[in-house]
Design a protein around this motif. Structure first.
Motif, mmCIF file in Angstrom:
data_model
loop_
_atom_site.group_PDB
_atom_site.id
_atom_site.type_symbol
_atom_site.label_atom_id
_atom_site.label_comp_id
_atom_site.label_asym_id
_atom_site.label_seq_id
_atom_site.Cartn_x
_atom_site.Cartn_y
_atom_site.Cartn_z
ATOM 1 N N TRP A 490 0.397 -33.602 21.541
ATOM 2 C CA TRP A 490 1.412 -33.202 20.928
ATOM 3 C C TRP A 490 2.275 -32.082 20.949
ATOM 4 O O TRP A 490 3.583 -31.804 20.951
ATOM 5 N N SER A 493 4.964 -31.360 23.498
ATOM 6 C CA SER A 493 6.285 -31.636 23.015
ATOM 7 C C SER A 493 7.248 -30.298 22.374
ATOM 8 O O SER A 493 8.347 -30.737 21.954
ATOM 9 N N GLN A 500 13.436 -33.024 19.997
ATOM 10 C CA GLN A 500 12.359 -33.685 20.684
ATOM 11 C C GLN A 500 12.133 -35.030 19.742
ATOM 12 O O GLN A 500 12.001 -35.275 18.848
ATOM 13 N N PRO A 502 9.692 -37.644 21.610
ATOM 14 C CA PRO A 502 8.680 -38.272 22.451
ATOM 15 C C PRO A 502 8.429 -39.720 22.027
ATOM 16 O O PRO A 502 8.712 -39.990 21.028
ATOM 17 N N SER A 503 7.791 -40.387 22.973
ATOM 18 C CA SER A 503 7.580 -41.893 22.910
ATOM 19 C C SER A 503 6.565 -42.134 21.643
ATOM 20 O O SER A 503 6.932 -43.224 20.911
ATOM 21 N N TRP A 504 5.920 -41.171 21.292
ATOM 22 C CA TRP A 504 4.819 -41.230 20.232
ATOM 23 C C TRP A 504 5.486 -40.995 18.856
ATOM 24 O O TRP A 504 4.889 -41.336 17.773
#
Length: 809
Positions: A490, A493, A500, A502-504
């Motif tokens: 993590w 990112s 940000q 991010p896909s998660w």
């Protein structure tokens, strides 16, 4: 103590007693911190001060601890009973260095104790705070007079005169000298270590009690406007609206004015007195659990986010008051813009509230400004409080979390915050919630009344004793550790400027939000009202003989004590009879008498009200009730059958009631509940075969009723799905709502949430997540739904099941 110092202590003792009223943190330091009054005690103070010693003298007497102004004898030598990390401040100039003096004192203590061998002493750090003013980023005359705790005698006189009623005495965990001496370090090395630890401890303690220095309002504007992270949003907004740079800055300033808090320590001091009066007027007391774990987090330098459940408008005041009284800096509070009405809005702002619109959609600049304001709070070290439910619960159950604030918190971490962020779930409960009648009206379709001063005055007219309030701090969630475990990369990112996503992010935020809600339920407070409401609503016609009700309450208390749901759930120490008397005193139950004794009952309106309080703790009894239902209605005869049925339905109930058992824990919990039922003589277990004890079957039937409304709601949705395999989600929600209303009218189900669209929608969402509901014809899926229908309907009362079937034909 020298003769000169003793003279001054005797001279000032009465004036100090007259002017000073100390507040103790924590309330019971001996119990909460493990200070043993039977063992010798030596105090460690931050500053050498006669007034501090006199104030501590009074507190020590109340606690049964030794007087700090009396010497302690070690090895036949009399030593002072206290050490000071900092020396006394002269009228002009700087304080003399205290290091050599304190180290010399520690060295002498260590040397004498080493000669005494097994003579243990508790070193107890005690900090005294005169007021709780954190100060501002620059100095002022007022700060010089009232904010410096290393004060000359004149400044200390002013502090005692103006802040004597706001003196906080903060005890810390004792240091065992036996453990300090249990090593090979020299006496001087140990003394240096003690002095160093004490200085650092008092520095962190001041951060915890006072919080960071305040940022001036105009300085905050400039920081937000100059933030590189806000630049792209301002440019885009300016291009769309064709505004100059100055006009854009004006727009941002207006938004900051709408959002920002205007924290005032003076208002908090006044608020402390007003709220103390209010709580005494409203409640018999406030029960607080696990506050020490939060104090420790704060002292460790964590960025704390308080995430409470939301029952009442009282939540804003209650939690901030408790945090303040527990020796921590009050948080900044995210509040809905609907609460910014005059004059409450300005008062709330000065109490730390910052306001947010209900939706950020359609205004990217506002969203960016709000995120930047939140980041500034995090970056400057302010603790923050927000409600993930987004609004007050109208049913008494936790609502599905709104993830916006959690997402912004995680994104704040991705800005490169240099301190770890910890979320602290908080359970708030009341023996009486003033808005309950309003909630029931809203659930039946009545429009929500807009907040106003008129509402405030209506509420004030109703002030009376409402029992007790409950504040339980749950198991903290470290965001850094959670991300380390679930998203190991993590930190890749992290970007201090660009937002940000991010896909998660979305799945992780959802997971954190659900964990927060689970941990809130894991620290629930069981009370006389919630437990009595649960038992009486489980009885047909909502009336039960007093002796039978007491037996049922004792049954539940034993279950909670012997098979704890979690270690953080608080259970009353009283008996069932004592709890019932407390509940009756609150005038929520009807007591009638006949020749056979007292009968406790609820009328129709009272039953509706009591569902709210029952729902506060329904999750604690969901699985025991399901176990009871499997024995009463499905006639299961083995422990394996019971365990299999409960485990099969658990994912649905877990999703709706935020239960926290993993599979292995669940199996053991079911086993423990069955064993406790056997110990309570409700069932017998013989070589894994289970049989109901006929003489006590009524108690088991009452327990089985607590999950009935949930199962009935499940049956309604599943039966409609079975009949209409291709039904769309919106139609399923509508048809379920209509059928639930009919069932409620026919069978007298007085729980407003029974046919609440949000509750039904939550269950349908759970079915979709578990792949039971697809909205398409699927042979395999239909078979699974049929099996689930069979399981659920087999646990219902036959009359209710007949109504559901008849309504769908």
């Amino acid at each position: 103590m020298s003769n000169s110092l003793s003279h001054w202590v005797n001279l000032l003792r009465w004036p100090v007693r007259l002017l000073v009223k100390s507040k103790l943190v924590p309330r019971d330091p001996c119990t909460e911190l493990g200070i043993d009054p039977q063992k010798p005690v030596v105090y460690i103070l931050k500053t050498e001060s006669i007034t501090d010693l006199i104030a501590l003298e009074r507190i020590a007497k109340k606690l049964g601890l030794p007087n700090p102004n009396t010497p302690i004898s070690i090895g036949g030598k009399a030593l002072p009973r206290y050490f000071s990390v900092h020396g006394r401040m002269p009228f002009v100039g700087k304080a003399a260095p205290q290091d050599e003096k304190s180290i010399a004192g520690f060295s002498e203590l260590v040397h004498l104790l080493r000669d005494e061998k097994q003579h243990d002493i508790q070193l107890v750090p005690v900090a005294l705070f005169w007021g709780r003013k954190p100060g501002k980023e620059d100095s002022s005359v007022k700060a010089a007079v009232l904010e410096d705790d290393q004060a000359s005698w004149l400044r200390k006189f002013m502090m005692v005169l103006f802040l004597g009623r706001d003196n906080f005495v903060r005890f810390s965990q004792p240091i065992s000298m036996a453990q300090m001496l249990d090593g090979r370090s020299s006496d001087e090395r140990i003394a240096h270590k003690l002095s160093r630890l004490a200085r650092f401890h008092f520095y962190r303690l001041a951060q915890t009690m006072l919080g960071p220095k305040l940022v001036y309002r105009n300085s905050l504007d400039k920081r937000i406007i100059k933030s590189p992270a806000l630049g792209p949003a301002m440019e885009e907004y300016g291009a769309q609206k064709k505004l100059t740079t100055e006009q854009i800055h004006d727009e941002v300033s207006k938004m900051v004015d709408e959002i920002a808090a205007n924290y005032s320590e003076r208002l908090l001091r006044i608020g402390d007195r007003v709220l103390s009066w209010l709580w005494n007027k409203l409640y018999k007391g406030i029960n607080i659990a696990n506050a020490e774990r939060v104090r420790q987090l704060s002292q460790d330098g964590e960025e704390i986010i308080y995430v409470p459940c939301h029952r009442s408008h009282m939540d804003y005041l209650l939690l901030s008051y408790v945090i303040y009284r527990q020796g921590m800096a009050p948080p900044h509070i995210a509040a809905g813009i609907n609460l910014s009405f005059w004059p409450a809005g300005p008062i709330f702002r000065r109490g730390g509230a910052f306001f947010m619109r209900r939706t950020f959609k359609g205004n990217k600049l506002y969203a960016a400004v709000f995120r930047e304001y939140l980041h500034q709070l995090f970056n400057n070290g302010y603790s923050v409080k927000y409600f993930t439910e987004g609004g007050r619960s109208r049913t008494g159950r936790l609502l599905n979390p709104k993830t916006g604030m959690v997402a912004m918190t995680v994104q704040g971490l991705l800005r490169g915050l240099d301190r770890p962020i910890t979320m602290v779930p908080v359970y708030l409960g009341y023996d009486h919630v003033m808005e309950v009648s309003t909630y029931h009206g809203e659930l039946k379709g009545k429009s929500k009344e807009k907040e106003s001063m008129g509402q405030v005055f209506k509420t004030l007219r109703k002030l009376k004793n409402f029992g007790r309030a409950y504040v339980n701090f749950g198991e903290p969630i470290s965001l850094n550790k959670h991300l380390d475990e679930t998203v190991p990369d993590w930190r890749e990112s992290i970007n201090p400027i660009e937002l940000q996503k991010p896909s998660w992010l979305t799945p992780t935020v959802n997971d954190i939000a659900n964990k927060v809600m689970t941990n809130i339920n894991n620290c629930a407070a069981v009370t006389s009202i919630t437990l009595t409401a649960l038992a009486v609503l489980g009885v047909e016609r909502r009336a039960i003989a007093k002796n039978n009700l007491i037996a049922q309450l004792d049954l539940y208390l034993n279950l909670l004590r012997k098979v704890p749901y979690t270690q953080d759930v608080t259970v009353p120490n009283e008996s069932g009879a004592e709890l019932l008397e407390q509940a009756i005193e609150l005038d929520k139950f009807t007591v009638t008498n006949d020749e056979l004794g007292d009968v406790i009952s609820l009328n129709t309106s009272g039953a509706v009200t009591m569902t709210y309080y029952r729902n506060n703790i329904l999750h604690l009894f969901a699985l025991p009730s399901l176990i009871a239902a499997s024995l009463v209605y499905k006639n299961m005869t083995t422990k394996q059958e019971v365990s299999s049925l409960v485990s099969g339905l658990y994912p649905l109930i877990k999703n709706e009631l935020f239960l926290g058992f993993e599979q292995e824990q669940l199996t053991q919990y079911i086993e423990n509940v069955l064993e406790q039922m056997a110990a309570s003589n409700l069932i017998t277990i013989d070589d894994n075969r289970v049989a109901i004890v006929a003489a006590n079957k009524t108690q088991l039937i009452i327990m089985a009723q607590h999950i009935q409304e949930t199962l009935q709601r499940y049956a309604i949705v599943l039966k409609i799905m079975q009949k209409k395999p291709n039904i769309e989600r919106s139609a399923l929600s509508h048809d379920s709502h209509v059928l639930a209303q009919r069932l409620s009218n026919i069978h007298g189900i007085n729980a407003p949430e029974f046919f609440d669209k949000n509750v039904l929608s939550t269950f349908i969402s759970g079915l979709k997540e578990l792949d039971y509901f697809t909205g398409e014809q699927d042979e395999h899926n239909n078979e699974e739904v049929m099996q689930l229908v069979e399981t659920v309907t087999s646990l219902l009362r036959p009359t209710v099941l007949a109504t559901i079937k008849a309504s769908l034909n």
